[in-house]
Design a protein around this motif. Structure first.
Motif, PDB file in Angstrom:
ATOM      1  N   ASN A   9     -25.444  14.520 -24.836  1.00  0.00           N
ATOM      2  CA  ASN A   9     -25.908  13.586 -23.817  1.00  0.00           C
ATOM      3  C   ASN A   9     -24.851  12.513 -23.552  1.00  0.00           C
ATOM      4  O   ASN A   9     -24.573  12.154 -22.394  1.00  0.00           O
ATOM      5  CB  ASN A   9     -27.215  12.944 -24.273  1.00  0.00           C
ATOM      6  CG  ASN A   9     -27.810  12.035 -23.198  1.00  0.00           C
ATOM      7  OD1 ASN A   9     -27.974  12.445 -22.049  1.00  0.00           O
ATOM      8  ND2 ASN A   9     -28.120  10.796 -23.567  1.00  0.00           N
ATOM      9  N   LEU A  10     -24.265  12.004 -24.640  1.00  0.00           N
ATOM     10  CA  LEU A  10     -23.211  10.986 -24.473  1.00  0.00           C
ATOM     11  C   LEU A  10     -21.979  11.581 -23.800  1.00  0.00           C
ATOM     12  O   LEU A  10     -21.330  10.928 -22.960  1.00  0.00           O
ATOM     13  CB  LEU A  10     -22.839  10.406 -25.840  1.00  0.00           C
ATOM     14  CG  LEU A  10     -23.846   9.421 -26.456  1.00  0.00           C
ATOM     15  CD1 LEU A  10     -23.450   9.099 -27.884  1.00  0.00           C
ATOM     16  CD2 LEU A  10     -23.914   8.141 -25.622  1.00  0.00           C
ATOM     17  N   HIS A  45     -18.754  -0.310 -29.806  1.00  0.00           N
ATOM     18  CA  HIS A  45     -18.237   0.105 -28.490  1.00  0.00           C
ATOM     19  C   HIS A  45     -19.389   0.715 -27.691  1.00  0.00           C
ATOM     20  O   HIS A  45     -19.479   1.939 -27.541  1.00  0.00           O
ATOM     21  CB  HIS A  45     -17.099   1.118 -28.653  1.00  0.00           C
ATOM     22  CG  HIS A  45     -15.991   0.623 -29.537  1.00  0.00           C
ATOM     23  ND1 HIS A  45     -15.049  -0.277 -29.119  1.00  0.00           N
ATOM     24  CD2 HIS A  45     -15.691   0.893 -30.843  1.00  0.00           C
ATOM     25  CE1 HIS A  45     -14.207  -0.549 -30.100  1.00  0.00           C
ATOM     26  NE2 HIS A  45     -14.580   0.157 -31.172  1.00  0.00           N
ATOM     27  N   PRO A  46     -20.304  -0.114 -27.206  1.00  0.00           N
ATOM     28  CA  PRO A  46     -21.541   0.392 -26.596  1.00  0.00           C
ATOM     29  C   PRO A  46     -21.297   1.086 -25.257  1.00  0.00           C
ATOM     30  O   PRO A  46     -20.526   0.584 -24.422  1.00  0.00           O
ATOM     31  CB  PRO A  46     -22.378  -0.867 -26.421  1.00  0.00           C
ATOM     32  CG  PRO A  46     -21.379  -1.978 -26.312  1.00  0.00           C
ATOM     33  CD  PRO A  46     -20.229  -1.576 -27.181  1.00  0.00           C
ATOM     34  N   PRO A  47     -21.945   2.235 -25.058  1.00  0.00           N
ATOM     35  CA  PRO A  47     -21.948   2.859 -23.729  1.00  0.00           C
ATOM     36  C   PRO A  47     -22.961   2.128 -22.847  1.00  0.00           C
ATOM     37  O   PRO A  47     -23.653   1.207 -23.290  1.00  0.00           O
ATOM     38  CB  PRO A  47     -22.416   4.292 -24.035  1.00  0.00           C
ATOM     39  CG  PRO A  47     -23.271   4.147 -25.244  1.00  0.00           C
ATOM     40  CD  PRO A  47     -22.692   3.018 -26.050  1.00  0.00           C
ATOM     41  N   VAL A  48     -23.064   2.550 -21.614  1.00  0.00           N
ATOM     42  CA  VAL A  48     -24.065   1.979 -20.712  1.00  0.00           C
ATOM     43  C   VAL A  48     -25.448   2.334 -21.242  1.00  0.00           C
ATOM     44  O   VAL A  48     -25.729   3.492 -21.558  1.00  0.00           O
ATOM     45  CB  VAL A  48     -23.884   2.522 -19.283  1.00  0.00           C
ATOM     46  CG1 VAL A  48     -25.000   2.015 -18.371  1.00  0.00           C
ATOM     47  CG2 VAL A  48     -22.519   2.145 -18.733  1.00  0.00           C
ATOM     48  N   LYS A  59     -22.782  10.019 -20.343  1.00  0.00           N
ATOM     49  CA  LYS A  59     -22.091   8.750 -20.595  1.00  0.00           C
ATOM     50  C   LYS A  59     -23.021   7.553 -20.696  1.00  0.00           C
ATOM     51  O   LYS A  59     -22.610   6.411 -20.518  1.00  0.00           O
ATOM     52  CB  LYS A  59     -21.070   8.445 -19.465  1.00  0.00           C
ATOM     53  CG  LYS A  59     -20.206   9.609 -19.028  1.00  0.00           C
ATOM     54  CD  LYS A  59     -19.276  10.070 -20.123  1.00  0.00           C
ATOM     55  CE  LYS A  59     -18.345  11.169 -19.602  1.00  0.00           C
ATOM     56  NZ  LYS A  59     -17.513  11.731 -20.673  1.00  0.00           N
ATOM     57  N   VAL A  60     -24.314   7.794 -21.017  1.00  0.00           N
ATOM     58  CA  VAL A  60     -25.272   6.692 -21.123  1.00  0.00           C
ATOM     59  C   VAL A  60     -26.110   6.850 -22.384  1.00  0.00           C
ATOM     60  O   VAL A  60     -26.180   7.937 -22.973  1.00  0.00           O
ATOM     61  CB  VAL A  60     -26.206   6.606 -19.896  1.00  0.00           C
ATOM     62  CG1 VAL A  60     -25.418   6.343 -18.625  1.00  0.00           C
ATOM     63  CG2 VAL A  60     -27.041   7.877 -19.770  1.00  0.00           C
ATOM     64  N   LEU A  61     -26.766   5.740 -22.761  1.00  0.00           N
ATOM     65  CA  LEU A  61     -27.654   5.721 -23.914  1.00  0.00           C
ATOM     66  C   LEU A  61     -28.884   4.912 -23.541  1.00  0.00           C
ATOM     67  O   LEU A  61     -28.776   3.863 -22.895  1.00  0.00           O
ATOM     68  CB  LEU A  61     -26.946   5.074 -25.114  1.00  0.00           C
ATOM     69  CG  LEU A  61     -27.614   5.204 -26.484  1.00  0.00           C
ATOM     70  CD1 LEU A  61     -27.582   6.664 -26.951  1.00  0.00           C
ATOM     71  CD2 LEU A  61     -26.887   4.329 -27.511  1.00  0.00           C
ATOM     72  N   HIS A  62     -30.070   5.413 -23.916  1.00  0.00           N
ATOM     73  CA  HIS A  62     -31.284   4.670 -23.604  1.00  0.00           C
ATOM     74  C   HIS A  62     -31.335   3.377 -24.420  1.00  0.00           C
ATOM     75  O   HIS A  62     -30.724   3.264 -25.482  1.00  0.00           O
ATOM     76  CB  HIS A  62     -32.519   5.522 -23.892  1.00  0.00           C
ATOM     77  CG  HIS A  62     -32.748   6.596 -22.871  1.00  0.00           C
ATOM     78  ND1 HIS A  62     -31.931   7.705 -22.752  1.00  0.00           N
ATOM     79  CD2 HIS A  62     -33.693   6.722 -21.898  1.00  0.00           C
ATOM     80  CE1 HIS A  62     -32.370   8.483 -21.763  1.00  0.00           C
ATOM     81  NE2 HIS A  62     -33.440   7.905 -21.226  1.00  0.00           N
TER      82      HIS A  62
END
Length: 625
Positions: free
Chosen positions: A497-498, A471-474, A502-505
């Protein structure tokens, strides 16, 4: 390297060792004989007593320094490094700290390191005071100025530490070489007037002294031990100069000069018992007194500088090994990697020294406080050294026990004699040692509790990554580096951070920094990379306890292993924990409060690891201990 260039290099290292290693033991003639015969337990300077004391001094230097430290303890090197921290690291490899014996040995070693700070405070105070006291020998009217002048010299010495010592360090060796030559010349000139003083080389004089004086001779040991203070520096500075140059300097110049001067003072006392008020300075003719005072002051400043530098080094090693919080560390030289300045250590030592000078006022009074920290450290060195002998070197057990008993009998004798001086001033270095030990042990235990609490509530890393992939985040461009003490748990900074952003590098690196029980880790073994799949990586950076932590430099090494970092596209996420004391099992409430205070005042990981400030994001969390 040619034979001649090797000889030149060894000679240069030996000269450097003379300037740094032998300052403390080299300035002991300023006060040792004076303390024996005119100190808190004065001895009548009769011929028999002088010969007995000189015999004790000779055999103390021979057994404690020449045999124990130079011939034996210096063999216990940790990849070339010496000192009690290196010895602790070796013991930890031999006897795991998780066992009761291992914990006890490490605690003993840490207490020895703590006593070093007590010694580091007393050494500059007694050395500089004893040098400046030469002024009252030259002109008794100068007596009221001795204390203020000593304080001015000491304050100036600590004030210039932030500028580094590399500019003046090159003069240390030649000045101390001149000092030892002067000691030898003064000694020879006086020995020639009473040649029979050389019979004190015979140990019979020491035995007769004990038979004649019995209990009083035991008290005298508390002053005789001043002759060997500084012996542990030979071992501690081994990594800077090497075993052979230190041995060459000791047997080639330092030991002969010390013995000649002690015997010269003995000859003077046999010839003129009234010289007991200051036998060192009264060895010299009147015309040489002021130049000798100047040289002695320079020698004591150099000796004090070596102790201060040693305190900085021990502090840094304690930080690396997890016994102290991160502290501001200033690198004072671009060329000498070991040249550092730690403001907190510097000013704390100066405050302690000023208090000592104002409390005790003279070198004789300070001598009552001197010795117990040194003898305690020597005793601990002996115990830990023989643990290494039996467990790592696998020497014959009976031979090792026999050697241990010989050295322990001497160390225990000196320690017991100096213990009698606790009421007279020996309580001060012990108090400093106990305070430092409390700080070291509290921080170590607190960090263990903190890590345990974090791990107990941590989410397993691999299942978490699998969930993110399912379930990948942006995912946004760039690299995110999350610093974490745990290799298997999800960093709190990532969760925060998530939750908030709501993002991931697009590339995520979990970075753990570890400190090994070795002084240095070679560059080829610095980084360890594990590909966790889906652009997730586990990165472990290994440092030795004397290495300089530098994360950007370590990341540059990753390119050769397939993980290249562009600093302007890399963000570092740090978690700053707010620690809350609770009634949970762990430490006493006052120790929990002490740990919280230390954590609150620790230097940030960003500065300690040299991470660029514009690439750091800090996220907070609360942890109960």
């Amino acid at each position: 390297m040619t034979h001649s260039s090797r000889e030149a290099s060894t000679a240069s290292l030996a000269l450097g060792a003379i300037g740094v290693v032998f300052g403390d033991i080299g300035t002991s003639p300023l006060y040792t004989m004076k303390e024996v015969f005119a100190g808190h337990h004065p001895l009548v300077p009769s011929e028999a007593n002088v010969l007995g004391v000189l015999s004790l001094v000779f055999w103390a230097l021979t057994i404690v320094v020449s045999i124990k430290y130079v011939a034996f303890i210096m063999r216990a090197d940790n990849n070339g490094e010496g000192g009690i921290m290196a010895l602790i690291a070796m013991v930890q490899r031999a006897v795991p700290a998780t066992t009761r014996l291992g914990w006890l040995l490490v605690a003993l070693g840490i207490f020895g390191a703590s006593l070093f700070y007590g010694d580091s405070i007393i050494t500059p105070a007694i050395s500089v005071l004893s040098a400046v006291e030469g002024l009252q020998v030259a002109t008794p009217a100068m007596r009221p100025l001795v204390e203020p002048i000593a304080l001015i010299v000491l304050i100036f010495l600590f004030a210039i530490q932030r500028r580094g010592t590399h500019h003046v360090g090159r003069f240390f060796g030649p000045v101390m070489a001149l000092w030892f030559i002067t000691l030898a010349v003064l000694g020879i000139a006086n020995i020639l007037t009473v040649p029979k003083v050389l019979t004190a080389l015979n140990p019979i004089h020491a035995l007769d002294f004990f038979v004649q004086h019995q209990g009083y001779a035991f008290l005298t040991l508390g002053a005789v031990v001043l002759a060997v203070t500084g012996a542990e520096a030979l071992y501690a500075d081994m990594g800077h100069f090497g075993r052979f140059p230190i041995r060459l300097a000791w047997f080639g110049l330092v030991l002969p000069a010390l013995l000649l001067n002690y015997f010269g003072q003995g000859a003077l006392l046999i010839r003129d018992p009234e010289a007991i008020r200051n036998p060192f300075y009264l060895q010299a003719p009147d015309w040489a007194l002021y130049p000798l005072i100047g040289l002695a002051t320079a020698a004591t400043i150099i000796a004090s500088q070596a102790v201060i530098t040693g305190a900085f080094s021990v502090t840094r090693q304690a930080i690396q090994l997890g016994y102290l919080p991160r502290m501001q560390t200033v690198h004072t030289s671009e060329h000498a990697i070991g040249q550092i300045y730690i403001p907190f250590t510097n000013w704390a030592m100066l405050i302690g020294i000023v208090v000592l000078v104002l409390m005790f006022g003279s070198s004789s009074n300070l001598a009552a406080a001197y010795g117990i920290a040194v003898t305690g450290t020597m005793l601990i060195d002996t115990i830990l050294g023989f643990v290494v002998v039996i467990t790592l070197w696998r020497w014959n057990r009976w031979l090792a026990v026999a050697g241990l008993l010989v050295f322990l009998s001497v160390d225990v004798g000196f320690f017991a004699a100096t213990s009698l001086k606790i009421v007279e001033g020996g309580w001060f270095p012990l108090m400093v040692g106990v305070m430092v030990f409390t700080l070291l042990s509290t921080w170590k235990r607190g960090r263990q509790l903190l890590l345990s609490r974090l791990q107990s509530g941590a989410i397993a890393l691999r299942p978490f990554i699998e969930g993110l992939v399912a379930h990948p985040p942006v995912r946004v461009p760039g690299t995110a580096v999350f610093l974490t003490a745990s290799k298997d748990g999800v960093p709190h900074a990532l969760l925060h951070n998530l939750a908030h952003n709501k993002v991931l590098h697009e590339r995520v690196v979990f970075l753990t920094v570890t400190t090994e029980n070795h002084p240095y880790v070679p560059p080829e073994k610095r980084v360890e990379i594990e590909d966790l799949g889906h652009d997730f990586y586990r990165l472990v950076i290994h440092y030795g306890f004397k290495d300089e932590p530098d994360i950007p430099a370590a990341l540059a090494l990753c390119a050769d292993k397939g993980l290249k970092f562009e600093m302007m596209e890399t963000s570092f996420f740090l978690s700053r924990e707010t620690i809350i004391a609770t009634a949970m099992p762990g430490m006493a409430p006052w120790r929990e409060q002490l740990f919280i205070h230390m954590a609150r005042n620790a230097e940030s990981a960003m500065a300690f690891f040299r991470i660029p400030t514009n690439r750091v994001i800090e996220l907070g969390s609360q942890v109960e201990i």
